[in-house]
Enzyme design. Structure first.
Site, PDB file in Angstrom:
ATOM      1  N   HIS A 152      16.322  87.412  -3.844  1.00  0.00           N
ATOM      2  CA  HIS A 152      16.893  88.438  -4.717  1.00  0.00           C
ATOM      3  C   HIS A 152      17.176  89.731  -3.616  1.00  0.00           C
ATOM      4  CE1 HIS A 152      12.684  90.563  -5.664  1.00  0.00           C
ATOM      5  NE2 HIS A 152      12.788  90.103  -4.440  1.00  0.00           N
ATOM      6  N   CYS A 159      13.871  95.383   0.864  1.00  0.00           N
ATOM      7  CA  CYS A 159      14.323  94.878  -0.129  1.00  0.00           C
ATOM      8  C   CYS A 159      15.677  94.902  -0.742  1.00  0.00           C
ATOM      9  CB  CYS A 159      13.173  95.114  -1.373  1.00  0.00           C
ATOM     10  SG  CYS A 159      11.396  94.399  -1.268  1.00  0.00           S
ATOM     11  N   HIS A 177      16.622  88.246   0.323  1.00  0.00           N
ATOM     12  CA  HIS A 177      15.492  87.915   0.582  1.00  0.00           C
ATOM     13  C   HIS A 177      14.677  86.990  -0.286  1.00  0.00           C
ATOM     14  CE1 HIS A 177      13.853  91.432  -1.422  1.00  0.00           C
ATOM     15  NE2 HIS A 177      12.941  91.007  -1.462  1.00  0.00           N
ATOM     16  N   HIS A 190      11.198  84.936  -2.136  1.00  0.00           N
ATOM     17  CA  HIS A 190       9.719  84.922  -2.160  1.00  0.00           C
ATOM     18  C   HIS A 190       9.456  83.740  -2.907  1.00  0.00           C
ATOM     19  CE1 HIS A 190       9.232  89.279  -2.135  1.00  0.00           C
ATOM     20  NE2 HIS A 190      10.331  89.346  -2.538  1.00  0.00           N
ATOM     21  N   ASP A 201      14.307  78.445  -9.942  1.00  0.00           N
ATOM     22  CA  ASP A 201      13.852  77.806  -8.807  1.00  0.00           C
ATOM     23  C   ASP A 201      15.152  77.659  -7.675  1.00  0.00           C
ATOM     24  OD1 ASP A 201      11.874  76.929  -6.824  1.00  0.00           O
ATOM     25  OD2 ASP A 201      12.659  74.814  -7.288  1.00  0.00           O
ATOM     26  N   HIS A 202      14.921  78.010  -6.500  1.00  0.00           N
ATOM     27  CA  HIS A 202      15.804  77.949  -5.648  1.00  0.00           C
ATOM     28  C   HIS A 202      17.164  78.589  -5.866  1.00  0.00           C
ATOM     29  CE1 HIS A 202      12.832  75.523  -3.681  1.00  0.00           C
ATOM     30  NE2 HIS A 202      13.506  75.672  -2.775  1.00  0.00           N
ATOM     31  N   GLU A 246       4.630  88.095  -6.653  1.00  0.00           N
ATOM     32  CA  GLU A 246       5.650  88.119  -5.486  1.00  0.00           C
ATOM     33  C   GLU A 246       4.955  87.921  -4.415  1.00  0.00           C
ATOM     34  OE1 GLU A 246       9.315  90.657  -6.064  1.00  0.00           O
ATOM     35  OE2 GLU A 246       7.755  91.601  -4.870  1.00  0.00           O
TER      36      GLU A 246
END
Length: 137
Positions: free
Chosen positions: A17, A36, A42, A44, A82-83, A127
């Site tokens: 994100h 961020c 980037h 998480h 996810d991903h 996070e």
């Protein structure tokens, strides 16, 4: 049995994100969001803990079946996020900054309709190992 019990399911997903406000200058975004706000995004490794509180069913002894809860989380959260790049690949964050706070609220709202109204629901989203949010509080 009329006493409430909390049950928990721990799942995880990985996502990228970028935190930024499109109405602000790059300088203001950098001042507020720091690294961020990287335009290249980037990622998480999110850890998700879903808590359900209720009275155990007298026939099964379950507040709810945790396998069912795991399947629900996989269907409503994992397959959606996810991903993925949350900013680019999801409808939920097209107009909503994907902060941990907002992600937790979105996850709660995805799960809540599937959990019986007589049960309480809480989402805890890590996070990082040291930064996490809970909704509702």
């Amino acid at each position: 049995m009329s006493q409430k019990v909390a049950v928990y399911r721990h799942e995880h997903f990985n996502a990228a994100h970028r935190l930024y406000n499109p109405a602000w200058s790059m300088e203001q975004n950098d001042a507020v969001f720091g690294k961020c706000n990287n335009p290249s995004f980037h990622g998480h490794n999110y850890e998700l803990v879903v808590k359900v509180i209720g009275v155990p069913d007298p026939e099964t002894g379950y507040v709810l079946d945790l396998k069912w809860l795991s399947d629900l989380i996989k269907r409503e959260v994992h397959t959606r996020f996810d991903h993925k790049n949350l900013n680019l690949d999801t409808s939920e964050f097209q107009q909503l900054n994907p902060t941990a706070e907002n992600i937790a609220i979105v996850i709660y709202n995805l799960l809540r309709p599937h959990i019986d109204a007589d049960k309480d629901l809480q989402v805890r989203l890590y996070e990082t190992p040291r930064n996490f949010v809970e909704y509702p509080v």
